[in-house]
Design an enzyme around this catalytic site. Structure first.
Site: not given
Length: 255
Positions: A15, A36, A57-58, A148, A161, A194, A196
């Site tokens: 995505s 993903d 799962d990263v 970010s 975040y 962005f 998304t």
């Protein structure tokens, strides 16, 4: 002209920024592993671009190791391009009005965004270090992580975040310095606002208000523009150890 590295792995590749990147690298001739959390969505994108879809799962080191095994088998070698786009966005104040302190949300955000990036980067570097060099510089590969603009402009409610993305930005230079000995570059992109799935769900007037604060162009970024920067980083061998803001000149306000 094709990308200089012919194998790639993109996390969060089903995505948003990751999907656009996977598609773009495939169009440039790379064989791409789409990683993903959702196997179904990863496979759907992989089928579209002639790649391989992998679920992991990263934030789970063992799952990421297994995913790299699968990717290496499918691609025929370790990926020479790894782009980390997997991550979550959270909104929680340090002192919420309901009085419930959001420790769990903070921990989860750091585990997925920061620890997940570190785990994938570590496995990528390990695999890349075994590859043959490609040129007289000793090039083996490139790792591109996603920070970010919240790294520098974090808003109220973005403590978790911003901390996770700030960690990604901060590890860029030391990682690049260390991995230089094996011919692996490390870069980070810090996207602004962005288009998304997150912004798609917002009312049109809210989206218009957000876009109005972006100096030029006065619109949300397109995922394909992130992918174009990935391409340039891959092509330009002298880009290493730094964070590039991709934001239309925006600076986020406190709220």
């Amino acid at each position: 002209m094709t990308v200089p590295f012919q194998t790639a792995l993109v996390t969060g590749g089903a995505s948003g920024l990751g999907r656009a990147t996977a598609r773009h690298l495939a169009q440039l001739g790379a064989r791409v592993a789409v990683l993903d959390l959702s196997q179904e969505r990863a496979s759907a994108v992989a089928d579209e671009i002639g790649g391989v879809g992998i679920s992991a799962d990263v934030s789970d080191a063992k799952a990421v190791a297994a995913a790299f095994d699968t990717a290496c088998d499918a691609l025929g070698s370790a990926p020479r391009i790894v782009v980390n786009c997997a991550g979550i966005g959270t909104a929680a104040r340090i002192l919420p009005r309901d009085g419930v302190l959001p420790f769990a949300a903070f921990e989860q955000t750091l585990r997925i965004n920061l620890l997940g990036t570190y785990i994938v980067m570590s496995h990528a570097a390990q695999r890349m270090s075994t590859l043959e060099t490609l040129d007289g510089d000793g090039t083996r590969g490139v790792i591109i992580n996603t920070a970010s603009v919240a790294w520098q402009d974090g808003q109220i409610g973005q403590a978790a975040y911003a901390a996770s993305k700030g960690g990604i930005a901060s590890l860029t230079l030391p990682a690049a310095r260390e991995l230089a000995r094996v011919g692996v570059r490390v870069m980070a992109i810090a996207p602004g606002l962005f288009e998304t799935a997150m912004t798609d769900s917002l009312p049109e007037d809210v989206r218009a208000s957000i876009a109005a604060n972006i100096p030029f162009p006065s619109r949300l970024g397109h995922a394909g523009e992130y992918a174009l920067l990935v391409e340039h980083i891959v092509r330009n061998p002298f880009l290493n150890g730094t964070v590039i803001r991709l934001d239309g000149g925006v600076r986020l306000q406190p709220r």
